[in-house]
Design a protein around this motif. Structure first.
Motif: not given
Length: 891
Positions: A314-334
């Protein structure tokens, strides 16, 4: 461009990750390494000899895993593998691969049968090993090596997928972190099905990411053939294609559109085919035991333990989810910075970037989400999380490749995770599981979250070894999983089958069911106590030993112990067998088992349970009352009356025995005695509304129609939230030809309980009496639809189909089918039921059987002293002897 999954043939598709200025495709530069510098001689050699390098890499990883887990390479199967995969394989080996018998005749798992997986090919693989190799130990070694090979394939496939985005170091560490996670590492130990399934599923993921649709189709089938849950990958594939269609279809080329429609059709065909197969299997007669009480809330309840099972995942899944949201935010910013585009164009560009340029994130999260949904509505145990675990590490590994500093920090973090995984391999950092600890349960499926299972595995082997060496000539009373371990040599625990008694529904050829001890108690048995979840399937109960019992073996396992003991029986005991029986069947369990069997219609076995409970505790009057009810149903009025009078001798103010005595008197047509008992009940319990119903039946059968109607009207007035009084009143009015009044009572009953099948039964009776036979049939059929198998509705419908004055409504064959089904519902059909069956046979033209059945009805009515019924049945019998059916006269 190098492929995501190098050993899969074909060329990349438009859905593969594409190069862009913001995200350079480093894998397309064969002369440089991940950092962009010139590649060394090792990298160049690998690029020149790809097949050889992959073979060397596989052998290296396989050798590492084999050395890592060499201590268990000859270990026998643990709990669920022994009672699942290896049990089905044992059946196939014994029957020489008799698949029709396995699919259509063998009992399912909950009944102790070998029909468990059915569509998996792995039981066949194990059975072939059993038939080919000389000893069980050789089978275990061969299957362990197969599992190790699949684990090596998982590592290399993860490496291939992650390396393309994040470089070799992060790819190696991601694969190593996944494989050393306690859950997946334990499944590599297991002689199970999850590791082969995950390997095939990973290959399918690689093929899907490259758009290799037919390859993906075949690999999903192989994954599902390893274990049905692998079909989740196919469902995720279809969902991803739908999303990708919405993102790209409007601007796609005609060639791309054709390929997309082909992929959608292929994936939909795959998913539909697997769903239809599951539905087909669930409709088999042997599957009904697992379907009759399906609880869709069970998975959600069990998933409440998930944070305790695998907090690391569950801890690794939480990190993966947070990283996915950050990556999506970066792409959205571009895309927001691209001012030259309209808002709608920027939104479309963002959508396409997320769906098409980052397909792995969406695809992996779809698999995780679908798996969680499937487990929430079905059943959850830790090992089902292996596939989501691998997907989460794929996401983490590819996220770390976005920049140089994330690769550096991520590599360090993954190294720490690997160290923690290795330190926690035996679950030392995991919390206790509350639902297990609260009741001292010991369940192998839950212990498989880490190598903490090894303590229990060794304890099971030591206990079986003790029984084989010291108790092989004595009957062994045990539950699962010990029953399988002790009786099936192919599981590797015993050299020859031991025998005894199984306290679960799981039985074998040498372990008989526990309820047989009620007739034949074993001599000088030993008892094996082990508290686990299989007790929910128990037909007997093994308690903890008393202080006077002799404990022969104690495993020392923390928590729920595994004990082998002898029961203390005094030398002067006159009935040692009774002492053994009461060990397995305490009075409370005998009472509960009797009620359960009575509910199933097994009245003879239920009476046996009640009688034994009374033998152990003669003061247990609730058991005596249940026994009296069964005796009344079987027509043994004398013994039923005796039991009820014994209750009243101790508890003269009890009303339930008096009401049952009134029913006995009514069955014997002693109306005065029945009325006397009910009047006493009215004095003792003035608020008991059931008395009015019983009094009404007494008045009705004794010919006092108006008194019966008044009693039923009082019942309707006192129980104004129930329809029973109105229905009974309407039945009296129908018999009195007062149809308008009967209709008003039925309308009121329908307002109170519109879905009550008795309401439709009442309407059917009214309409049949008024000549509206077609609508009467409809109401009888609706009553049966609301309450399948209801004897009263079957009787009315069969009677109308057999004797209806209107020829178009008569159907002798259907009447026979319904009447026979009705009579099969009970061990002792009533005279009225036999009369209906005889009329149905006559309408169908089977007059010989009609005569025999009518004669039985007459004999039964004469036994009960109902001379009116005897005369009625004799008149119909005369018609059958003249080869004529009985038809009622038009009203």
């Amino acid at each position: 461009m190098s492929r995501i999954c190098p050993w899969l043939p074909g060329r990349n598709s438009p859905m593969a990750v594409s190069s862009s200025p913001a995200m350079p495709n480093r894998a397309a530069r064969p002369t440089t390494d991940e950092s962009g510098t010139a590649a060394g001689p090792t990298v160049r050699w690998v690029q020149r000899h790809p097949r050889l390098s992959r073979g060397v890499a596989f052998l290296f990883v396989f050798a590492l895993i084999t050395a890592w887990r060499f201590e268990i390479v000859a270990s026998p199967p643990y709990w669920d593998s022994a009672m699942g995969l290896f049990l089905e394989a044992n059946f196939l080996a014994d029957t020489n691969f008799d698949y029709p018998r396995l699919w259509l005749q063998e009992k399912r798992f909950v009944e102790g049968g070998s029909a468990i997986y059915l569509i998996s090919v792995l039981p066949t693989v194990v059975a072939a090993l059993m038939k080919t190799l000389p000893a069980p130990r050789d089978v275990f070694i061969a299957y362990h090596l197969l599992t190790f090979a699949c684990a090596a394939g998982i590592a290399l496939t993860m490496f291939a997928i992650v390396r393309r985005r994040s470089g070799a170091l992060v790819a190696v560490l991601s694969a190593a972190a996944a494989l050393t996670t306690p859950l997946l590492a334990t499944q590599i130990d297991m002689l199970g099905m999850d590791v082969p399934m995950v390997f095939c599923a990973l290959l399918a993921i690689g093929a899907m990411l490259e758009g290799r649709n037919f390859t993906a189709f075949g690999l999903v089938l192989v994954a599902a053939a390893c274990k049905m849950i692998g079909a989740i990958v196919g469902a995720a594939w279809f969902a991803y294609l739908v999303v990708a269609t919405a993102a790209r279809y409007p601007r796609a080329t005609a060639h791309w559109r054709r390929r997309l429609w082909l992929a959608l059709g292929t994936s939909l065909l795959l998913v539909d085919g697997l769903v239809l197969l599951v539905v087909y299997l669930s409709t088999q007669a042997t599957s009904q035991a697992e379907n009759y009480e399906h609880d869709t809330t069970r998975g959600m309840a069990v998933m409440a333990d998930l944070p305790y099972w695998c907090p690391d995942i569950l801890s690794v899944a939480a990190v993966a989810l947070l990283g996915t949201l950050v990556a999506a935010g970066v792409i959205a910013g571009r895309h927001r910075r691209r001012r030259e585009l309209t808002a709608s164009r920027r939104l479309i560009g963002l959508w396409q970037a997320l769906v098409l340029n980052e397909p792995l994130y969406l695809f992996a999260w779809l698999i995780v989400a679908l798996m969680v949904v499937a487990l929430a509505v079905a059943y959850t145990i830790p090992r089902y999380l292996c596939l989501p675990l691998v997907c989460v590490y794929l996401i983490v590994g590819t996220l770390l490749g976005r920049t140089a500093w994330t690769r550096t920090l991520g590599s360090a973090a993954l190294a720490v995770v690997i160290g923690l995984n290795l330190a926690n391999s035996d679950g030392r950092f995991f919390p206790a599981i509350p639902t297990e600890a609260a009741v001292d349960l010991r369940t192998g499926a839950v212990l498989e979250r880490s190598r903490e299972y090894l303590l229990d595995h060794r304890a099971n082997q030591l206990a079986v070894r003790y029984l084989a060496e010291h108790c092989s000539s004595r009957p062994i009373v045990a539950g699962n999983p010990l029953v399988h371990f002790l009786s099936l040599p192919r599981l590797g625990y015993v050299a020859r089958p031991l025998s005894g008694v199984s306290v679960n529904s799981f039985t074998t050829s040498t372990f008989r069911p526990a309820d047989t001890v009620l007739d034949d108690a074993p001599t000088d048995p030993v008892f094996v106590y082990l508290n686990n979840r299989f007790r929910q399937n128990a037909t007997g109960e093994i308690p903890l030993p008393d202080p006077r019992d002799r404990v022969l073996f104690r495993d020392g396992f923390p928590g729920s112990p595994l004990l082998i003991y002898e029961r203390y029986i005094p030398a002067a005991a006159s009935d040692a067998g009774l002492r053994i029986v009461t060990t397995l069947w305490p009075v409370d369990r005998l009472h509960a088992r009797g009620r359960y069997l009575a509910g199933l219609g097994q009245r003879q076995r239920a009476r046996q349970m009640f009688e034994l409970a009374l033998r152990l505790d003669p003061t247990r009057h609730e058991t005596r009352f249940e026994l009296a009810r069964l005796l009344l149903q079987d027509g043994d009025h004398a013994r039923a009356r005796e039991q009820l009078q014994r209750i009243l001798a101790d508890r003269p103010k009890e009303t339930a025995p008096r009401k049952l005595l009134a029913e006995i008197a009514l069955a014997e047509r002693d109306f005065s005695a029945a009325e006397q008992q009910l009047q006493m009940v009215q004095q003792l319990a003035p608020d008991d509304v059931q008395v009015e119903e019983l009094l009404g039946n007494v008045y009705l059968q004794s010919g006092r129609t108006e008194l019966a109607l008044a009693a039923f009207e009082r019942l309707a007035a006192r129980a104004n939230d129930r329809a029973a009084g109105y229905l009974l009143a309407s039945s009296v009015l129908v018999k009195s030809k007062r149809f308008d009044e009967a209709r008003s009572r039925l309308e009121r009953a329908r307002q109170l309980e519109s879905e009550n099948p008795a309401v439709d039964l009442g309407w059917g009776d009214l309409l049949a009496q008024t000549g509206d036979f077609h609508r009467a049939l409809d109401h009888y059929q609706r009553a049966l639809a609301l309450r399948p198998g209801w004897v009263a509705a079957l009787n009315r419908l069969a009677w109308l189909l057999a004797t209806c004055p209107s020829a178009p409504q008569r159907d002798g064959a259907q009447a026979v089918a319904l009447a026979e089904s009705m009579c099969r519902q009970t061990d002792h059909p009533s005279a009225g039921m036999l009369d209906t069956l005889a009329a149905a046979y006559a309408e169908a033209g089977d007059f010989a059987t009609a005569i025999a059945t009518a004669t039985r009805a007459i004999d039964l009515a004469r036994q009960h002293g109902d001379e009116t019924a005897v005369r009625t049945y004799q008149a119909r019998l005369a018609l059958y002897r003249d080869q004529l059916p009985y038809h009622e006269r038009p009203q």
